[in-house]
Scaffold this motif. Structure first.
Motif, mmCIF file in Angstrom:
data_model
loop_
_atom_site.group_PDB
_atom_site.id
_atom_site.type_symbol
_atom_site.label_atom_id
_atom_site.label_comp_id
_atom_site.label_asym_id
_atom_site.label_seq_id
_atom_site.Cartn_x
_atom_site.Cartn_y
_atom_site.Cartn_z
ATOM 1 N N GLY A 69 0.784 -1.240 0.000
ATOM 2 C CA GLY A 69 0.000 0.000 0.000
ATOM 3 C C GLY A 69 0.807 1.276 0.000
ATOM 4 N N GLY A 70 2.137 1.194 0.095
ATOM 5 C CA GLY A 70 2.964 2.390 0.161
ATOM 6 C C GLY A 70 3.046 3.146 -1.158
ATOM 7 N N ILE A 71 3.153 4.473 -1.060
ATOM 8 C CA ILE A 71 3.317 5.326 -2.243
ATOM 9 C C ILE A 71 4.527 6.232 -2.001
ATOM 10 C CG2 ILE A 71 2.303 7.102 -3.721
ATOM 11 C CD1 ILE A 71 -0.461 6.044 -2.918
ATOM 12 N N ALA B 265 2.009 10.241 4.858
ATOM 13 C CA ALA B 265 0.884 10.080 3.931
ATOM 14 C C ALA B 265 1.123 8.896 2.996
ATOM 15 C CB ALA B 265 0.680 11.363 3.129
ATOM 16 N N GLY B 266 2.370 8.744 2.519
ATOM 17 C CA GLY B 266 2.677 7.669 1.592
ATOM 18 C C GLY B 266 2.586 6.286 2.201
ATOM 19 N N LEU B 267 2.723 6.202 3.514
ATOM 20 C CA LEU B 267 2.649 4.901 4.195
ATOM 21 C C LEU B 267 1.329 4.698 4.937
ATOM 22 C CD1 LEU B 267 6.280 4.671 5.648
ATOM 23 C CD2 LEU B 267 5.346 3.368 3.731
ATOM 24 N N SER B 268 0.422 5.628 4.791
ATOM 25 C CA SER B 268 -0.818 5.594 5.586
ATOM 26 C C SER B 268 -1.680 4.370 5.301
ATOM 27 C CB SER B 268 -1.632 6.869 5.349
ATOM 28 O OG SER B 268 -1.996 6.981 3.978
ATOM 29 N N SER B 269 -1.533 3.785 4.118
ATOM 30 C CA SER B 269 -2.361 2.620 3.772
ATOM 31 C C SER B 269 -1.679 1.291 4.069
ATOM 32 C CB SER B 269 -2.741 2.675 2.287
ATOM 33 O OG SER B 269 -3.563 3.799 2.015
ATOM 34 N N VAL B 270 -0.458 1.329 4.603
ATOM 35 C CA VAL B 270 0.260 0.096 4.926
ATOM 36 C C VAL B 270 -0.170 -0.353 6.320
ATOM 37 C CG1 VAL B 270 2.505 -0.991 5.196
ATOM 38 C CG2 VAL B 270 2.190 0.822 3.496
ATOM 39 N N ARG B 271 -1.110 -1.264 6.378
ATOM 40 C CA ARG B 271 -1.704 -1.688 7.649
ATOM 41 C C ARG B 271 -1.342 -3.116 8.032
ATOM 42 N NH1 ARG B 271 -3.827 2.561 10.650
ATOM 43 N NH2 ARG B 271 -4.388 4.211 9.162
ATOM 44 N N ALA B 272 -0.642 -3.823 7.170
ATOM 45 C CA ALA B 272 -0.243 -5.192 7.489
ATOM 46 C C ALA B 272 0.797 -5.187 8.598
ATOM 47 C CB ALA B 272 0.328 -5.864 6.245
ATOM 48 N N PRO B 273 0.810 -6.205 9.452
ATOM 49 C CA PRO B 273 1.874 -6.295 10.458
ATOM 50 C C PRO B 273 3.238 -6.415 9.779
ATOM 51 C CG PRO B 273 0.561 -8.311 10.395
ATOM 52 C CD PRO B 273 -0.145 -7.319 9.547
ATOM 53 N N ILE B 274 4.245 -5.745 10.369
ATOM 54 C CA ILE B 274 5.575 -5.670 9.753
ATOM 55 C C ILE B 274 6.656 -6.008 10.769
ATOM 56 C CG2 ILE B 274 7.293 -4.113 8.713
ATOM 57 C CD1 ILE B 274 5.014 -2.547 7.465
ATOM 58 N N GLN B 275 7.587 -6.822 10.334
ATOM 59 C CA GLN B 275 8.830 -7.030 11.065
ATOM 60 C C GLN B 275 9.909 -6.274 10.280
ATOM 61 O OE1 GLN B 275 11.114 -10.915 11.095
ATOM 62 N NE2 GLN B 275 10.343 -10.977 13.210
ATOM 63 N N LEU B 276 10.470 -5.234 10.887
ATOM 64 C CA LEU B 276 11.400 -4.330 10.215
ATOM 65 C C LEU B 276 12.803 -4.524 10.790
ATOM 66 C CD1 LEU B 276 11.892 -1.883 8.290
ATOM 67 C CD2 LEU B 276 11.249 -0.401 10.216
ATOM 68 N N ARG C 214 10.119 3.426 9.746
ATOM 69 C CA ARG C 214 9.559 3.106 11.065
ATOM 70 C C ARG C 214 8.781 4.278 11.637
ATOM 71 N NH1 ARG C 214 10.145 3.740 16.349
ATOM 72 N NH2 ARG C 214 11.764 5.307 16.017
ATOM 73 N N ALA C 215 9.315 5.486 11.472
ATOM 74 C CA ALA C 215 8.693 6.661 12.072
ATOM 75 C C ALA C 215 7.354 7.014 11.428
ATOM 76 C CB ALA C 215 9.641 7.860 11.961
ATOM 77 N N ASP C 216 7.176 6.632 10.160
ATOM 78 C CA ASP C 216 5.971 7.062 9.442
ATOM 79 C C ASP C 216 4.944 5.960 9.213
ATOM 80 O OD1 ASP C 216 6.671 9.737 9.244
ATOM 81 O OD2 ASP C 216 7.811 9.454 7.400
ATOM 82 N N LEU C 217 5.228 4.752 9.656
ATOM 83 C CA LEU C 217 4.227 3.690 9.524
ATOM 84 C C LEU C 217 3.047 3.964 10.454
ATOM 85 C CD1 LEU C 217 6.485 0.505 9.380
ATOM 86 C CD2 LEU C 217 4.930 1.286 7.575
#
Length: 327
Positions: A168-170, A233-244, A263-266
């Motif tokens: 979902g990232g832009i 804003a570009g990461l606002s639609s990334v809602r899946a759980p993430i291991q970073l 990390r800061a913008d998820l």
């Protein structure tokens, strides 16, 4: 006496641990519109007997073109880093397949070790990952054995960028020029300069050009490239759980412009792992002596960093994360 012998044999069999399933492997070709077919590798649980086989410059123990074992299997896609190929993370793929996952990794045409003609056409990568997922769920010969509701994605470097877009990232590619003007000494910027790339000629891409895939339910993202090109804003639609994951001594992608920027913008707090003393390429499998001589920049770690031991932990953590999030 014969009855007693049979009883003893039965108890011995019951006490013997079940043999862990081996891993099957096959290389596949995927239609890619007017371009040449994409090449991908697929690892999967199999009851066939595995044996050593060459995979590029390494060997892996697999059963070639064997039948798949199991039903309702979860699927993990892999997106490699710049200049890599589908076998770049074979050890992680093997670990996941031994744990019951089917793993499919695509060689990103235009950004592989033998063809880097379209490295900065970053929008091509998520589209290729989408084609891979379509193929696996609809056309792969064992597609009926997959659970389409349990799909994850793993990405390293350019692949980390790719899976963030797929989820979902832009990104905003016009951020590359000011980033490099401010940090001309960073590896990305020196590489672009050496390649003769005019930073101000990098096209901005419309949001609709970035292919997203809501079928992807969980992400493992290691050292994502172009992290600074995203924002809240570009990461606002990334809602899946993430291991970073971040390598603490990543001199290729300096902190805090990549993983930390992501990390800061998820919108959701990721499971964040920082690996002490690791460099950028330590997320790639350990190299043998011959390969270390051939590719020292990629193979050699900092003195005292045990890449093999790290990969044992790393692969186990990746497996556990996908087991927890793709239930």
């Amino acid at each position: 006496m014969r009855l007693m012998a049979l009883i003893v044999m039965l108890f011995a069999l019951l006490a013997t641990p079940a043999h862990a399933a081996d891993v099957g492997f096959e290389e596949i070709k995927i239609a890619n519109g007017a371009e040449s077919p994409l090449t991908a590798g697929v690892w999967y649980p199999s009851d066939a007997t595995a044996s050593p086989h060459a995979l590029g410059d390494v060997n892996q123990t697999v059963a070639l073109d064997a039948p798949v074992a199991g039903h309702g299997l979860p699927l993990v896609l892999i997106s490699h880093g710049g200049g890599g190929w589908y076998g770049s993370h074979y050890d992680t793929a093997l670990a996941l397949a031994h744990a019951g996952f089917v793993v499919a990794a695509v060689s990103h045409a235009g950004d592989t070790f033998d063809d880097q003609s379209r490295v900065l056409q970053l929008w091509r990568r998520p589209a290729q990952l989408h084609r891979l997922l379509d193929y696996m769920l609809d056309d792969w010969r064992w597609h009926e054995r997959l659970d389409a509701g349990r799909v994850g994605a793993f990405g390293f470097s350019n692949g980390g960028f790719t899976v963030l877009v797929a989820a979902g990232g832009i990104p905003t590619l016009s951020k590359i020029a000011p980033y490099c003007e401010a940090h001309p000494e960073h590896d990305l910027c020196t590489a672009l300069k050496q390649a003769g790339v005019d930073l101000h000629s990098i096209p901005e891409v419309s949001a609709s050009a970035w292919v997203h895939d809501p079928r992807i339910k969980a992400l493992v993202v290691a050292a994502p490239a172009f992290g600074f090109s995203f924002d809240r804003a570009g990461l606002s639609s990334v809602r899946a759980p993430i291991q970073l994951w971040r390598a603490a001594d990543d001199r290729h992608q300096p902190h805090p412009y990549y993983e930390e920027a992501v990390r800061a913008d998820l919108p959701e707090v990721p499971e964040y792992r920082v690996v002490p003393d690791a460099g950028h390429y330590d997320f790639l499998p350990p190299c043998d002596t011959r390969l270390s001589r051939k590719m020292p920049d990629i193979c050699n770690s900092l003195p005292g960093f045990d890449r093999a031991a790290f990969h044992e932990r790393f692969n186990a953590d990746v497996v556990q994360f996908f087991q927890a999030t793709l239930r």
